[in-house]
Design a protein around this motif. Sequence first.
Motif, PDB file in Angstrom:
ATOM      1  N   ASP A   1      -4.743   2.549  -2.195  1.00 58.24           N
ATOM      2  CA  ASP A   1      -3.879   3.731  -2.255  1.00 58.24           C
ATOM      3  C   ASP A   1      -4.700   5.009  -2.152  1.00 58.24           C
ATOM      4  OD1 ASP A   1      -5.042   3.790  -4.745  1.00 58.24           O
ATOM      5  OD2 ASP A   1      -3.181   3.525  -5.862  1.00 58.24           O
TER       6      ASP A   1
ATOM      7  N   SER B   1       0.843  -1.212   0.000  1.00 53.01           N
ATOM      8  CA  SER B   1       0.000   0.000   0.000  1.00 53.01           C
ATOM      9  C   SER B   1       0.869   1.248   0.000  1.00 53.01           C
ATOM     10  CB  SER B   1      -0.886   0.067   1.248  1.00 53.01           C
ATOM     11  OG  SER B   1      -1.873  -0.896   1.185  1.00 53.01           O
TER      12      SER B   1
ATOM     13  N   LYS C   1       1.250   4.290  -2.851  1.00 55.97           N
ATOM     14  CA  LYS C   1       1.140   5.739  -2.590  1.00 55.97           C
ATOM     15  C   LYS C   1       2.363   6.475  -3.132  1.00 55.97           C
ATOM     16  CE  LYS C   1      -1.296   4.916   1.714  1.00 55.97           C
ATOM     17  NZ  LYS C   1      -1.150   5.014   3.169  1.00 55.97           N
TER      18      LYS C   1
END
Length: 501
Positions: A338, A178, A182
């Motif tokens: 995200d 995750s 990002k």
Amino acid sequence: MALSVDARIVVIGCGISGIAAAHRLVKAGFHHVRILEATARSGGRIKTGRFGDNIVEIGANWIHGPSEENPVFCLARQYGLLDPEALDPDNQAMDVGGHPPWVPNIFSSSGRKLTAEDMDPAREMFAELLYDSSEVQSEGEPFASVGDFVRSEVQRRAAERWTDVDAATRSLRLCVISNMLKVECSINGTHSMDEVGLGAFGLYKTLPGLDCTFPGGYEGLIKHLMSELPGGLVTYSQPVSRVHWSNTERREDPVMIECDSGQRIAADHVVVTVPLGYLKKHHSALFCPPLPLHKLHSVQRLGFGTNNKIFVEFDAPWWDADCEVIHFVWEDEDSMEDQVPDVQRSWIKKLFGFTVLKPTERYGHVLCGWIAGHESEYMETLSDQEVAHSMAQLIRRFTGNPIITPRRIQRSQWFHDPWTCGSYSYPGKGCSAQDLENMMEPLPTKGSQSQPLQVLFAGEATHPCYYSTVHGALLTGWREADRLISHYSSIRPSASSKSKI
Ligand code: 6YU
């Protein structure tokens, strides 16, 4: 060869692409070139600001791929704007594929400092998946977006490879994914990797060279280029509201440019360099007649998102001396999302972490936080105090140190900049190389009976493989200048047009 041509050329926008176009046209002998710029400054998304006693980059940060093929690197070297390290041939030879191998510090939301062993399996799998994403050639099948592809492949590959780990370790690895997603949102300037087209992801090309910065500020490049242009060439605070061109008839004044001020300027050619974000919002008001449909569809299909920086200064570092990048891994994010579900309450979860401003002797203890997407756009609406408060809470939680307090903060607000409307472009879902071809295609399109090359298009979002970068933008300015230069070279000697601007 100097052409000495009287054609009237107006460039809209004084960012690097507009400056590059004007620079090349003036050098080629065009006498009547002018730039109309909406703001009071040159540089556009190259913007160096002050932060305490230091300078910081509000916009572009690095020369991506500083090596011989990169015109920004060559100009910066020629103007003496780089540190010796960046000029080192070893530096230019390093091929990092757009992801410099920075030394990381990784913290988790329970206040733990994670080790390389915690991170590496997920990081390695993610790097492999990014590479695989860029190799996918056809659009839409079986996944439309990079986000869809990565999530599905992580599940599949994890089931195959991570068989010897317990549930907690597996969950932490998914949380690391995750965080990596990002990071990619910031790199690609998108809200979510679910919006980045899988088939077109590989269009972006990197150049060799370990990314470097301008010790005296990126705007040094702009100042040098501007000093080589004739004085008075730029009219500042002159937003253009409408470009009248013709698809059907030959006219005395092929192009008429209308400004917010009411001024009307006749020209033979106009080079439009406004950002894609601005174009998406204002294309129908900006062009009369409107853009042809195929061009408009490409404007809509290409993505233009927000990536902002939040600079934070501390009295003392809470990161290691050799650390170059800090990651914050949320331990409740093993769904590999995200984007945050409730932007107003938890926008700060989108901030992937920080890069460390180096060298410390120059900057002190300053970090640059990175946040992309709608969460970033929401952050722009908050006060400095609110942002500083959220940053302090976040850092205290991840470090487990309840007294860390930022000394000051400063952030960029690119989404609410009315002349940019975001940060930079990326290929959206369903995009292909044809969309970038359409972006750069001049008006009128081939086959029209009216004057050729009335409206030309430059700017980062018109480069076929270096979109989103300064070098890409610069090359598009040169490309459109060359288009006009070769047009006039081919029709000499009766190459001049009538009146002056
Ligand atoms: C790079 C980097 N970098 C961070 C952030 C941002 C960008 N970029 P301009 O907008 O400059 O000029 C247009 C002008 O037009 C402007 O002055 C307007 O005022 C004017 N205008 C608008 N409307 C008008 C009107 N109506 N009338 C008159 N004038 C008008 N690039 O090389 N290194 O580190 C970063 C970064 C926060 C916001 C960046 C970076 C992008 C560049 O800044 C940008 O492309 C150029 O400056 C644009 O120049 P221009 O002339 O086109 O427009 C792997 C992989 C994945 C693929 N992606 C890779 C990502 C790489 C990009 N990385 C970016 C990272 C950072 C941190």
